[in-house]
Design an enzyme around this catalytic site. Structure first.
Site, short mmCIF file in Angstrom:
data_model
loop_
_atom_site.label_atom_id
_atom_site.label_comp_id
_atom_site.label_asym_id
_atom_site.label_seq_id
_atom_site.Cartn_x
_atom_site.Cartn_y
_atom_site.Cartn_z
N THR A 105 37.89 48.44 40.40
CA THR A 105 38.36 49.60 40.22
C THR A 105 37.13 50.56 40.26
O THR A 105 36.87 51.30 41.32
CB THR A 105 39.21 50.07 39.01
OG1 THR A 105 40.66 49.33 39.17
CG2 THR A 105 39.62 51.63 39.03
N TRP A 147 41.33 40.21 37.76
CA TRP A 147 41.55 41.33 38.94
C TRP A 147 41.20 40.38 40.19
O TRP A 147 41.72 40.60 41.30
CB TRP A 147 40.79 42.41 38.64
CG TRP A 147 41.45 43.67 38.28
CD1 TRP A 147 41.96 44.76 38.63
CD2 TRP A 147 41.84 43.70 36.64
NE1 TRP A 147 42.37 45.54 37.70
CE2 TRP A 147 42.43 44.80 36.58
CE3 TRP A 147 41.80 42.69 35.65
CZ2 TRP A 147 43.09 44.99 35.37
CZ3 TRP A 147 42.56 42.86 34.25
CH2 TRP A 147 42.99 44.14 34.09
N ASN A 187 46.25 40.80 38.36
CA ASN A 187 46.63 42.01 38.13
C ASN A 187 47.11 42.57 39.62
O ASN A 187 46.53 42.61 40.42
CB ASN A 187 45.15 42.98 37.68
CG ASN A 187 45.84 44.26 37.34
OD1 ASN A 187 46.33 44.30 36.56
ND2 ASN A 187 45.25 45.21 38.29
N GLU A 188 48.32 43.10 39.51
CA GLU A 188 49.19 44.05 40.45
C GLU A 188 48.81 43.06 41.88
O GLU A 188 48.49 43.87 42.91
CB GLU A 188 48.29 45.13 40.61
CG GLU A 188 48.83 46.14 39.35
CD GLU A 188 48.24 47.43 39.38
OE1 GLU A 188 47.44 48.02 40.32
OE2 GLU A 188 48.59 48.18 38.42
N GLU A 274 50.37 47.86 31.60
CA GLU A 274 49.22 48.91 32.04
C GLU A 274 49.95 50.13 32.17
O GLU A 274 50.64 50.29 32.82
CB GLU A 274 48.31 48.59 33.10
CG GLU A 274 47.13 49.58 33.38
CD GLU A 274 46.34 49.07 34.58
OE1 GLU A 274 45.86 49.92 35.61
OE2 GLU A 274 45.90 47.89 34.75
#
Length: 980
Positions: A105, A147, A187-188, A274
């Site tokens: 990110t 991630w 993550n995602e 989150e």
């Protein structure tokens, strides 16, 4: 999971009546109070519901990077505000990223195992952060999540290699004395049920006390993991905690939270995996809503916000997203922010393991919400009330049953007040009267009523100010950096830059890029060029940056300066010298549009295993390329003005840097001090997407905050900002720093500047056009006396209907400093690549074209973004879970043409979601009857695509996306080719 208990101290039996906040009075007397809406909530100790798991935060995406470099005592003060019980947020959960040397990110976090079997448990700062958290709160719950992952895995992310990798990470945690409570997956990025079952099996064998949480899904999928758990008993048994990201909305006001009936019936805890903390001045009220409404609306019992602290450079993706802000390690300045107190109102009054009381947890007709919780033995209880959606004062009576009726403490925060003293203050004690407690509630407040004690409000403040800059000259020799660690103030954007023994016959410590293969990257941002950033984003760019470099293999290194920012899958901006074994090139890059412009190049090169000194000397509009003390080239360019320094390496190569130096080449302009000025605007916007946009942001010396003119309802252009300089001054220039979040909407392109001595009569002193990019702009005029300077935005970079104007920072330059040159007008950009098919030699004018779509995700992803001439904006269809493909975009060309092709460019932010892979093109003369003219497939990448067909008369051209990456469609730019 570890749960702590707070022991309450008995209070006296006296009753305190707190004016305008609380009154413990009999019902008959309450009826005589000033008329206001009145409601009663039964708080019954026998109505115990689900177990409260706490409010926490996730340190990930390099969000805590700069915190590690803070001086003492400020660093400890910040950690106390985050973790110390009875002091600040009192975080009950800390989840951290398991690093993989890939941008996740706002930077890259280091991997503990870059090669199979080679483990280094000392890399990174998450171990340190967890230790500091546990030192303050031994019962905090710790967890880990990925991630990305190293590239050496056989079988990709969902592989046995990854399970072994995670087990080694847990071994590292044990070496650091850390007990991990829960682990996740990816993550995602979806989930693999078989992998989760194997992962749980491994945990049971080696770490039976660690719980498994799934699936950290994006909000688009609306608790689909619960459906999978219900349908697959083995998967359901493996997962201990079901979680979903942003079930209360993403960077919204968090008005309502959601879960599904299937999720609630699992018999498992439900967590917010989150939720965005949002900006320092915007997140408190939304977080307070979510803390209550997650249980009231959705029976969610745990919440994790990203991030605990915004401790990354202010010109990098999503800066100012945290419970606190700490972007200034050189000075020690930090900003506590109201979100700390929003968390404190729950975490300081209830422990994990307490039970929600269902009868006392509800929404109120006034718009407020209330939750009540009790300790496991029923000996203590607390009620938390938020009134952010109440529009007038109200009266709330708590009808207490089956709970202690001892004296209770009341704490309150008034977030509508400008006085920090009105945050988190104890306002008195109350004694239930006949089992009732009557509270007089005011809008914009959080209240906590409790039988417990131990609450407190930290009082530490930094000695520095926000305006304290990192000093130039700046030098880093790397000699004092421990082997394998990151140098002070360096923040990796991608890859891993660490201290290592110097090569090439040089003694001492150098800085080496360590990663030699592409990691498994997080899909939201893709893989960036290997680079690291250092310096103050507010540096005026008249400096020389130089460093010694050594290539360990054929390739190149980069040295960059005046980097205004980096965002979402784009490389850092600024001037970059790329030099290596094949020669050199100087280019200018803008991160908002991901545009590169070559300025100069040459054949001079550097060989492998040779030390050379390379650099850039920047003075005004002159940029010199330096190699071993010689000037290879001198160019004139005013595109980049301000920003910090970047070092880079070709992928996936090893290279070393040594003795980085940043030295001034001339004095910075003589700016009017911002704390002596005031700003006003013709309009301003409030809350939007997790930030506020008041005009005061143009003078707050924080590049990441912005002013925006009103757009709800739209105010349109022109708009203006007027700066009152405090007194009459001799001034000659204005600087305009645009927004730095990678979005160009609202960037001022057509401007006028006016000055005034009295604030009534204004004289225009300059006008012109600017490029829609992130670089700081300068406009000059003949020096004259003025007290007021006004910037008028006459045009902006927004073709989607009503226009807005935005500004990050404005500065006024006093006369008598170094010479400045006005930023030149925006250049004309060719709409399509030169190698476009002949069918696109003549285009239908985009400015005459309007667009509509069958499906739209949300603002700013409207269909007009596909015909606005800006590659950084894009149309995006609705989530696949709510409105699956096909989706259409229809172009109204404004007149009839003989058309013969449609060009398609997908989103250019590095995220592949929405790349159209199967399509149909239709045309129409009336907008009602459409005729197919071609169909086909495109590669799943971000390159320019074309669809050609036999010439046909049309006013309307429609693109239908039948399939796209991640089940959605996106378009950055659409052009229609016509016959000459």
């Amino acid at each position: 999971m570890r749960h702590r208990r707070r022991i309450a101290t008995a209070l006296g039996t006296g009753t305190a009546v707190i004016a305008a906040l609380v009154a413990a009075v009999p019902g008959s007397q309450a009826a005589e109070e000033e008329q206001r809406s009145a409601e009663t909530v039964v708080v019954d100790g026998d109505s115990a519901g689900r177990e409260f798991d706490g409010l926490g935060a996730v340190s990930a995406g390099a969000s805590s990077r700069l915190l590690y470099d803070y001086p003492e005592p400020e660093r400890s003060q910040i950690l106390d505000y985050l973790f110390k019980p009875g002091y600040g947020a009192n975080l009950e959960i800390l989840k951290v990223e398991i690093g993989a040397d890939t941008n996740s990110t706002s930077g890259a976090e280091p991997s503990h195992m870059r090669e199979r079997g080679k483990v280094n448990c000392n890399r990174g700062y998450e171990w340190w952060l967890m230790r500091e958290a546990v030192e303050r709160n031994p019962d905090i719950q710790l967890g880990g999540l990925q991630w990305g992952a190293p590239g050496w895995f056989e079988g990709g992310f969902w592989s046995q290699d990854n399970i072994d990798y995670l087990l080694s990470w847990l071994d590292c945690a044990e070496q650091h004395g850390l007990d991990i409570d829960f682990m996740g997956g990816w993550n995602e990025a979806g989930y693999d049920t078989e992998w989760y079952v194997k992962w749980k099996r491994a945990l049971r064998a080696e770490h039976p006390d660690i719980e498994l949480t799934a699936a950290d899904d994006t909000p688009n999928w609306n608790w689909r993991v619960a459906d999978a758990m219900a349908a697959n008993p083995e998967f359901g048994a493996a997962v201990d905690i079901a979680n979903q990201h942003s079930p209360c909305g993403h960077r919204t006001r968090y008005l309502r939270c959601s879960s599904t009936e299937t999720a609630r019936d699992l018999g498992k805890p439900l967590w917010i995996g989150e939720l965005s903390s949002m900006a320092h001045d915007a997140g408190a009220a939304p977080l307070a809503r979510a803390a209550n409404r997650m249980y009231i609306d959705a029976r969610i019992t745990g919440m994790i916000a990203w991030s605990p602290i915004s401790a990354w450079y202010s010109n990098i993706t999503l800066a100012d997203t945290g419970l606190m802000v700490a972007e200034w390690p050189w000075s020690g300045y930090y900003d506590v922010g109201d979100s700390i107190w929003a968390y404190a109102h729950t975490n300081q009054f209830a422990d994990p393991g307490w039970r929600y009381l269902n009868s006392g947890s509800t929404r109120l007709e006034s718009g407020a919400s209330v939750v009540s919780l009790a300790s496991p033995d029923g000996g203590d209880w607390s009620t938390v009330i938020e009134t952010f959606d109440a529009d007038q004062p109200s009266t709330l009576t708590l009808d207490v049953a089956n709970l202690p009726e001892s004296g209770m403490r009341l704490w309150a925060s008034d977030l509508d007040s400008d006085d920090p003293a009105d945050r988190f203050r104890e306002v008195g004690t109350v004694q239930p009267d006949g089992g009732e407690i009557t509270l007089q509630l005011e809008p914009g407040h959080i209240y906590s009523l409790t039988t417990t004690d131990g609450q407190g409000k930290g009082a530490a403040t930094p000695d520095a100010t926000v305006s304290d800059r990192l000093a130039v000259p700046f030098r880093e020799s790397f000699e004092n950096v421990p082997d394998g660690r990151t140098a002070r103030y360096f923040s990796d954007l991608a890859g891993a830059f660490e201290a290592a023994p110097c090569a090439g016959g040089r003694d001492g410590t150098c800085y080496r890029q360590q990663v030699d293969q592409p990691p498994i990257s997080w899909g939201h941002v893709g893989e960036l060029p290997l680079s690291t950033m250092v310096g103050d984003p507010r540096w005026w760019g008249d400096y020389t940056v130089s460093t010694d470099v050594l290539l360990e293999e054929p390739g190149y290194v980069e040295v960059g300066g005046r980097a205004s920012g980096q965002s979402w899958g784009t490389p850092a901006s600024g001037y970059h010298l790329r030099i290596g074994t094949e020669g050199w090139e100087l280019f200018s890059r803008d991160h908002a549009g991901n545009r590169e412009t070559s300025l100069a190049s040459g054949t001079e090169s550097v060989g492998v295993d040779e030390w050379h000194t390379v650099g850039l000397r920047m003075r005004g509009d002159t940029i010199e390329v330096l190699l071993d003390g010689e000037v290879l080239s001198e160019v004139t360019d005013t595109t980049q003005r301000t920003g910090n320094v970047v070092l880079g390496v070709s992928a996936w190569h090893h290279a070393q840097f040594d003795d980085l130096r940043v030295t001034p080449t001339s004095r910075a302009p003589r700016f009017v001090p911002k704390d002596q000025m005031q700003a006003s605007a013709t309009s301003e916007h409030g809350f939007f997407r997790g930030w506020t946009h008041g005009v005061g942001h143009v003078l707050d010396d924080r590049p990441e905050t912005t002013w925006s003119s009103a757009f709800d309802p739209p105010a349109g252009l022109p708009q203006s900002v007027t700066l009152d300089l405090g007194r009459t001054r001799h001034v000659e220039a204005l600087t305009y720093q645009p927004r730095l979040d990678g979005n160009t909407n609202g960037m001022i392109t057509d401007y006028e500047v006016y000055v005034s001595r009295d604030g009534k009569s204004y004289e225009r002193v300059a006008s012109g056009t600017w490029s829609a990019d992130s670089s700081t702009k300068v406009v000059t005029w003949p020096a004259q006396d003025a007290r007021h300077v006004r910037l008028v935005a006459a045009g902006d970079d927004n073709a989607c209907g009503d226009s807005t104007a935005t500004a990050g920072e404005l500065g006024v330059v006093r006369a008598g400093g170094p010479p400045l040159r006005t930023t030149p007008p925006a250049p004309e950009q060719p709409p399509l690549p030169e190698d476009a098919p002949a069918e696109f030699d003549v285009l239908v004018p985009q400015h005459e074209t309007t667009a509509t779509a069958s499906s739209v995700h949300s603002d700013p992803y409207q269909p007009c973004a596909a015909v606005d001439g800006d590659k950084t904006t894009f149309w995006h269809s609705a989530p696949a879970s709510t409105d699956p493909l096909p989706a259409t975009v229809t172009l109204d060309l404004g007149d009839r043409y003989e058309v013969q092709g449609l060009s398609y460019l997908s989103r250019q932010d590095g995220n592949p979601n929405g790349n159209v892979t199967e399509y149909t093109v239709e045309v129409s003369t009336d907008g009602t009857t459409f005729t197919p003219v071609t169909e086909g497939s495109w590669a799943d990448d971000g390159s320019q695509k074309y669809a050609t067909f036999s010439p046909a008369e049309a006013r309307y051209v429609r693109l239908t996306a039948h399939s796209g990456h991640f089940g959605v469609a996106a378009a950055a730019e659409l052009h229609v080719g016509r016959t000459p």
